[in-house]
Design an enzyme around this catalytic site. Sequence first.
Site, short mmCIF file in Angstrom:
data_model
loop_
_atom_site.label_atom_id
_atom_site.label_comp_id
_atom_site.label_asym_id
_atom_site.label_seq_id
_atom_site.Cartn_x
_atom_site.Cartn_y
_atom_site.Cartn_z
N TYR A 1 -88.09 80.75 -5.02
CA TYR A 1 -88.41 81.88 -5.81
C TYR A 1 -89.12 82.67 -4.85
CZ TYR A 1 -86.78 79.40 -9.87
OH TYR A 1 -85.93 78.57 -10.80
N ARG A 2 -89.11 84.21 -4.78
CA ARG A 2 -89.40 85.09 -3.74
C ARG A 2 -90.00 86.24 -4.34
NH1 ARG A 2 -84.30 83.94 -3.46
NH2 ARG A 2 -82.84 85.41 -3.64
N HIS A 34 -81.80 72.34 -5.05
CA HIS A 34 -82.29 73.58 -4.20
C HIS A 34 -83.01 74.47 -5.30
CE1 HIS A 34 -81.52 77.82 -3.45
NE2 HIS A 34 -82.38 77.57 -2.57
N HIS A 79 -82.86 66.15 -0.31
CA HIS A 79 -81.45 65.22 -0.16
C HIS A 79 -81.99 63.80 -0.56
CE1 HIS A 79 -79.24 68.70 1.40
NE2 HIS A 79 -80.10 68.87 2.39
N HIS A 132 -64.20 79.92 1.12
CA HIS A 132 -63.05 79.28 1.93
C HIS A 132 -62.59 77.76 1.48
CE1 HIS A 132 -67.00 77.63 3.33
NE2 HIS A 132 -66.35 76.64 4.17
#
Length: 304
Positions: free
Chosen positions: A113-114, A110, A100, A174
């Site tokens: 990686y996993r 952002h 930020h 939304h």
Amino acid sequence: MTKVDVESLKERMTAFTQSLQDEICQALETLDGSARFREDPWQRPGGGGGRTRVLEDGAVLEKAGVNTSVVFGELEDQFAKKLQGEGRTFWAGGISLVLHPRNPHVPTVHANYRFIHQGGKAWFGGGADLTPYYLYEEDAAHFHRVHKAACDKHDPAYYPRFKAACDQYFFLRHRDETRGVGGVFFENMGGELEREFDFVRDCGRAFVDAYLPIAHKRKDTPYTPEQRVWQEVRRGRYVEFNLVYDRGTVFGLETRGRTESILMSLPPQTRWRYDFQPEPGTWEARLVDALRGPRDWAAWTKEG
């Protein structure tokens, strides 16, 4: 894929993410020029732990988190059924970062990686996305083109597929708008894991080239108090997505990860104004218009 292969991938994914964490943190400290990352190692009671690194109150980065973790053990039965694997035993390792910046002309970014192993199934996931407060089309194009090049190195079908998945995933239903200008996002690609690991490494290494030139270009742009207010209002949208929709936040909390590390993605200062609408024809309105539907940023040209 055999169990031995998966165990080898776990070890190599852990080593890669920690090395990438070092590389990115060093690059970001150089970018900021004043602040340094604080490292906060932690242990998970159920198994595993991580290295949380957070930089705060920098000259360029108001708040930045670059985290790695490896967690394992037993999932709650109800949550285990929501994942793609089998049974309750799991292992998950990866890197997650959110930056930020202080200047509203520098976008938030952002990346994650996993690698996850649950029962007899293992898969990779992740991606990167850009969230500007003021839209510079050339910046969005640059971010996308760097990731497209990483994708094209492996399969020309990857970028359009993962770009579309990113647009779909980072969408605030939304609000009827995307969180930002997107990037790439993938989950369980369904191919050979060794080749997918090569792809994940190339995507992770692309981050510095995709983001830092943008930050360097915009970090000294003058801004007004009103533009700072707009930044904080838009940060509210970021918070809404992370707390309502983000799978990584849910996964971290459901697996009893470290709460401070999971919620490091939230910005330091945010505001919500009732029914706040930008004036037509302003830069702020241009951004909102751009978030109403996907654009082919990789194909953008200044002429059109």
